[in-house]
Motif scaffolding. Structure first.
Motif, PDB file in Angstrom:
ATOM      1  N   GLY A 168       0.811  -1.212   0.000  1.00  0.00           N
ATOM      2  CA  GLY A 168       0.000   0.000   0.000  1.00  0.00           C
ATOM      3  C   GLY A 168       0.842   1.257   0.000  1.00  0.00           C
ATOM      4  O   GLY A 168       0.506   2.246  -0.674  1.00  0.00           O
ATOM      5  N   GLU A 169       1.949   1.248   0.742  1.00  0.00           N
ATOM      6  CA  GLU A 169       2.797   2.434   0.801  1.00  0.00           C
ATOM      7  C   GLU A 169       3.574   2.620  -0.488  1.00  0.00           C
ATOM      8  O   GLU A 169       3.786   3.752  -0.932  1.00  0.00           O
ATOM      9  CB  GLU A 169       3.729   2.338   2.003  1.00  0.00           C
ATOM     10  N   ARG A 170       3.987   1.530  -1.100  1.00  0.00           N
ATOM     11  CA  ARG A 170       4.684   1.662  -2.379  1.00  0.00           C
ATOM     12  C   ARG A 170       3.787   2.269  -3.447  1.00  0.00           C
ATOM     13  O   ARG A 170       4.236   3.043  -4.297  1.00  0.00           O
ATOM     14  CB  ARG A 170       5.200   0.291  -2.832  1.00  0.00           C
ATOM     15  N   ALA A 171       2.500   1.933  -3.394  1.00  0.00           N
ATOM     16  CA  ALA A 171       1.558   2.480  -4.371  1.00  0.00           C
ATOM     17  C   ALA A 171       1.459   3.995  -4.250  1.00  0.00           C
ATOM     18  O   ALA A 171       1.272   4.705  -5.251  1.00  0.00           O
ATOM     19  CB  ALA A 171       0.190   1.840  -4.186  1.00  0.00           C
ATOM     20  N   VAL A 172       1.600   4.513  -3.029  1.00  0.00           N
ATOM     21  CA  VAL A 172       1.499   5.950  -2.812  1.00  0.00           C
ATOM     22  C   VAL A 172       2.624   6.695  -3.515  1.00  0.00           C
ATOM     23  O   VAL A 172       2.408   7.765  -4.093  1.00  0.00           O
ATOM     24  CB  VAL A 172       1.520   6.268  -1.301  1.00  0.00           C
ATOM     25  N   VAL A 173       3.827   6.165  -3.466  1.00  0.00           N
ATOM     26  CA  VAL A 173       4.989   6.875  -4.019  1.00  0.00           C
ATOM     27  C   VAL A 173       5.377   6.367  -5.401  1.00  0.00           C
ATOM     28  O   VAL A 173       6.409   6.749  -5.941  1.00  0.00           O
ATOM     29  CB  VAL A 173       6.209   6.765  -3.067  1.00  0.00           C
ATOM     30  N   SER A 174       4.546   5.522  -5.989  1.00  0.00           N
ATOM     31  CA  SER A 174       4.846   5.002  -7.320  1.00  0.00           C
ATOM     32  C   SER A 174       4.311   5.940  -8.384  1.00  0.00           C
ATOM     33  O   SER A 174       3.699   6.967  -8.103  1.00  0.00           O
ATOM     34  CB  SER A 174       4.215   3.618  -7.498  1.00  0.00           C
ATOM     35  N   SER A 175       4.471   5.546  -9.629  1.00  0.00           N
ATOM     36  CA  SER A 175       4.020   6.366 -10.750  1.00  0.00           C
ATOM     37  C   SER A 175       2.506   6.428 -10.848  1.00  0.00           C
ATOM     38  O   SER A 175       1.962   7.178 -11.660  1.00  0.00           O
ATOM     39  CB  SER A 175       4.587   5.815 -12.062  1.00  0.00           C
ATOM     40  N   SER A 176       1.786   5.649 -10.032  1.00  0.00           N
ATOM     41  CA  SER A 176       0.322   5.656 -10.112  1.00  0.00           C
ATOM     42  C   SER A 176      -0.267   7.024  -9.791  1.00  0.00           C
ATOM     43  O   SER A 176      -1.372   7.349 -10.213  1.00  0.00           O
ATOM     44  CB  SER A 176      -0.271   4.606  -9.164  1.00  0.00           C
ATOM     45  N   GLU A 177       0.482   7.852  -9.020  1.00  0.00           N
ATOM     46  CA  GLU A 177      -0.023   9.172  -8.687  1.00  0.00           C
ATOM     47  C   GLU A 177       0.246  10.190  -9.795  1.00  0.00           C
ATOM     48  O   GLU A 177      -0.391  11.251  -9.822  1.00  0.00           O
ATOM     49  CB  GLU A 177       0.627   9.669  -7.391  1.00  0.00           C
ATOM     50  N   ALA A 178       1.176   9.882 -10.677  1.00  0.00           N
ATOM     51  CA  ALA A 178       1.555  10.842 -11.711  1.00  0.00           C
ATOM     52  C   ALA A 178       0.354  11.161 -12.597  1.00  0.00           C
ATOM     53  O   ALA A 178      -0.337  10.278 -13.094  1.00  0.00           O
ATOM     54  CB  ALA A 178       2.706  10.285 -12.548  1.00  0.00           C
ATOM     55  N   GLY A 179       0.094  12.465 -12.824  1.00  0.00           N
ATOM     56  CA  GLY A 179      -1.002  12.876 -13.676  1.00  0.00           C
ATOM     57  C   GLY A 179      -2.319  13.017 -12.952  1.00  0.00           C
ATOM     58  O   GLY A 179      -3.247  13.643 -13.474  1.00  0.00           O
ATOM     59  N   LEU A 180      -2.462  12.454 -11.765  1.00  0.00           N
ATOM     60  CA  LEU A 180      -3.725  12.523 -11.044  1.00  0.00           C
ATOM     61  C   LEU A 180      -3.724  13.625  -9.998  1.00  0.00           C
ATOM     62  O   LEU A 180      -4.702  14.345  -9.854  1.00  0.00           O
ATOM     63  CB  LEU A 180      -4.030  11.176 -10.381  1.00  0.00           C
ATOM     64  N   VAL A 181      -2.630  13.750  -9.239  1.00  0.00           N
ATOM     65  CA  VAL A 181      -2.553  14.767  -8.196  1.00  0.00           C
ATOM     66  C   VAL A 181      -1.331  15.643  -8.408  1.00  0.00           C
ATOM     67  O   VAL A 181      -0.362  15.240  -9.060  1.00  0.00           O
ATOM     68  CB  VAL A 181      -2.503  14.124  -6.787  1.00  0.00           C
ATOM     69  N   ASP A 182      -1.404  16.834  -7.833  1.00  0.00           N
ATOM     70  CA  ASP A 182      -0.276  17.758  -7.935  1.00  0.00           C
ATOM     71  C   ASP A 182       0.802  17.479  -6.897  1.00  0.00           C
ATOM     72  O   ASP A 182       1.945  17.908  -7.054  1.00  0.00           O
ATOM     73  CB  ASP A 182      -0.767  19.196  -7.774  1.00  0.00           C
ATOM     74  N   GLY A 183       0.446  16.781  -5.825  1.00  0.00           N
ATOM     75  CA  GLY A 183       1.418  16.478  -4.785  1.00  0.00           C
ATOM     76  C   GLY A 183       0.825  15.538  -3.762  1.00  0.00           C
ATOM     77  O   GLY A 183      -0.394  15.335  -3.701  1.00  0.00           O
ATOM     78  N   VAL A 184       1.694  14.957  -2.915  1.00  0.00           N
ATOM     79  CA  VAL A 184       1.285  13.949  -1.943  1.00  0.00           C
ATOM     80  C   VAL A 184       1.861  14.297  -0.574  1.00  0.00           C
ATOM     81  O   VAL A 184       3.049  14.614  -0.448  1.00  0.00           O
ATOM     82  CB  VAL A 184       1.780  12.547  -2.354  1.00  0.00           C
ATOM     83  N   ILE A 185       1.013  14.229   0.454  1.00  0.00           N
ATOM     84  CA  ILE A 185       1.447  14.282   1.849  1.00  0.00           C
ATOM     85  C   ILE A 185       1.271  12.873   2.401  1.00  0.00           C
ATOM     86  O   ILE A 185       0.181  12.309   2.330  1.00  0.00           O
ATOM     87  CB  ILE A 185       0.618  15.286   2.662  1.00  0.00           C
ATOM     88  N   PHE A 186       2.333  12.313   2.955  1.00  0.00           N
ATOM     89  CA  PHE A 186       2.353  10.871   3.227  1.00  0.00           C
ATOM     90  C   PHE A 186       2.989  10.599   4.580  1.00  0.00           C
ATOM     91  O   PHE A 186       4.079  11.090   4.868  1.00  0.00           O
ATOM     92  CB  PHE A 186       3.150  10.198   2.098  1.00  0.00           C
ATOM     93  N   GLN A 187       2.289   9.829   5.424  1.00  0.00           N
ATOM     94  CA  GLN A 187       2.870   9.369   6.685  1.00  0.00           C
ATOM     95  C   GLN A 187       3.138   7.877   6.573  1.00  0.00           C
ATOM     96  O   GLN A 187       2.225   7.062   6.717  1.00  0.00           O
ATOM     97  CB  GLN A 187       1.958   9.648   7.884  1.00  0.00           C
ATOM     98  N   PRO A 188       4.395   7.477   6.301  1.00  0.00           N
ATOM     99  CA  PRO A 188       4.713   6.059   6.134  1.00  0.00           C
ATOM    100  C   PRO A 188       4.773   5.326   7.469  1.00  0.00           C
ATOM    101  O   PRO A 188       5.034   5.926   8.513  1.00  0.00           O
ATOM    102  CB  PRO A 188       6.082   6.087   5.457  1.00  0.00           C
ATOM    103  N   SER A 189       4.520   4.018   7.395  1.00  0.00           N
ATOM    104  CA  SER A 189       4.622   3.171   8.586  1.00  0.00           C
ATOM    105  C   SER A 189       5.706   2.119   8.458  1.00  0.00           C
ATOM    106  O   SER A 189       6.346   1.760   9.442  1.00  0.00           O
ATOM    107  CB  SER A 189       3.282   2.480   8.863  1.00  0.00           C
ATOM    108  N   VAL A 190       5.895   1.601   7.231  1.00  0.00           N
ATOM    109  CA  VAL A 190       6.815   0.472   7.067  1.00  0.00           C
ATOM    110  C   VAL A 190       7.898   0.695   6.020  1.00  0.00           C
ATOM    111  O   VAL A 190       8.928   0.021   6.054  1.00  0.00           O
ATOM    112  CB  VAL A 190       6.023  -0.817   6.713  1.00  0.00           C
ATOM    113  N   MET A 191       7.715   1.608   5.091  1.00  0.00           N
ATOM    114  CA  MET A 191       8.733   1.833   4.058  1.00  0.00           C
ATOM    115  C   MET A 191       9.997   2.418   4.654  1.00  0.00           C
ATOM    116  O   MET A 191       9.950   3.274   5.539  1.00  0.00           O
ATOM    117  CB  MET A 191       8.216   2.764   2.965  1.00  0.00           C
TER     118      MET A 191
END
Length: 342
Positions: free
Chosen positions: A105-128
């Motif tokens: 789940g955390e890898r999905a947040v910082v992967s290319s899946s966000e590219a083009g959809l949002v302008d930026g991400v605020i993320f609180q990781p637990s395991v990465m």
């Protein structure tokens, strides 16, 4: 009814498509009367701007993502509300992502899946790991929250957890407590958050000339009030004596209040209790809960400041910011007035 288009709104409002676009993008030169006229047509038709079309036209979507492990945890749900409101004041909408605290789940947040959809991400990781986070695609601006180690290339906002835990422990020491336990850290894999809070707890005890007693460390199977009840009850069943509890979070503290009440122990007379996070219900527990209150508004605004700078082209090294917290003294561990700590 088919999909509502920009030209449908323009026709209903009796204006040009350019005027509708200006209202949708909140351009300041549009008159209030015209803005109201177009907005009424948008509401009547149920028009929703095309996010991808907006990105093609402006290079922005106007969307940000906030990602963390578990939306059901009160602290995170309350933080999401604060970040959402702060983002809206800046003209952004917020998408909420739950990672379930899994690596996938955390890898999905910082992967290319966000590219083009949002302008930026605020993320609180637990395991990465910080190393893996550092390898994320840098075409999606990223700001980290929380206590985990952060890459030197990524912006990071947090409170000083060790200092806050030391403040809570010192508060109990100042009340004359000497058998102070720590409740609620993970039983199996101790998180970065718990490690920092345990370190502050230990430091305060040692500063007071006390040797930390491992028997007074009361872990929980999960971050829930129910598991905290089990942990405290089991400790009391073993005959363990303590006169104070520093709880990892407010949920653990609420569980402690229940377990102590069931055993006929008074709070704070027999055991003084402190929580962490200042979730809304802590003002209504019986007794009300002394707690560490992170400055969540400052946390949100600082993270958004850094993220907007990245969105606007800042490409420097990571900025690491520490925001304030407050020790709120309530009935479960009464004492000095609220203390602001930087």
């Amino acid at each position: 009814m088919g999909k509502v288009r920009l030209q449908d709104v323009a026709s209903r409002a009796g204006v040009s498509m350019k005027t509708v676009s200006n209202v949708v993008h909140d351009y300041p030169h549009v008159s209030e009367a015209m803005r109201h006229r177009v907005q009424r047509a948008i509401d009547e038709l149920g028009y929703r701007p095309n996010v991808l079309g907006r990105r093609l036209a402006t290079g922005r979507t106007g969307l940000l993502a906030l990602a963390f492990a578990d939306v059901s945890l009160p602290y995170f749900s309350e933080l999401a509300r604060i970040v959402s409101a702060a983002a809206a004041r800046r003209g952004y909408r917020l998408l909420l992502e739950q990672t379930d605290g899994t690596l996938e789940g955390e890898r999905a947040v910082v992967s290319s899946s966000e590219a083009g959809l949002v302008d930026g991400v605020i993320f609180q990781p637990s395991v990465m790991s910080s190393t893996e986070i550092a390898q994320h695609r840098n075409d999606v601006p990223l700001v980290l929250l929380g206590e985990g180690p952060a890459p030197v290339t990524v912006d990071h906002v947090m409170i000083d957890n060790a200092a806050a835990a030391a403040a809570a422990t010192t508060h109990l020491l100042n009340l004359g407590r000497r058998r102070i336990g720590f409740l609620g850290h993970e039983e199996q894999r101790t998180s970065a958050t718990s490690k920092q809070r345990l370190r502050g707890y230990q430091h305060a005890l040692e500063e007071a000339g006390l040797t930390p007693d491992l028997d007074l460390l009361l872990p929980s199977k999960a971050v829930t009030s129910a598991d905290a009840v089990v942990a405290v009850s089991s400790a009391l069943d073993r005959g363990l004596h303590f006169d104070g509890l520093v709880c990892r979070d407010d949920l653990a503290a609420i569980g402690a209040l229940r377990a102590l009440q069931e055993r006929g122990l008074g709070v704070p007379d027999d055991v003084a209790v402190t929580g962490w996070d200042n979730i809304s219900m802590t003002s209504f527990t019986h007794p009300t809960l002394t707690t560490i209150a992170p400055d969540t508004l400052s946390l949100a605004e600082t993270a958004l400041d850094l993220l907007e700078e990245r969105i606007n082209g800042h490409d420097g090294m990571g900025r690491h910011r520490i925001v304030d917290f407050t020790l709120l003294a309530r009935e479960s561990a009464p004492g000095l007035p609220a203390v602001l700590v930087s």
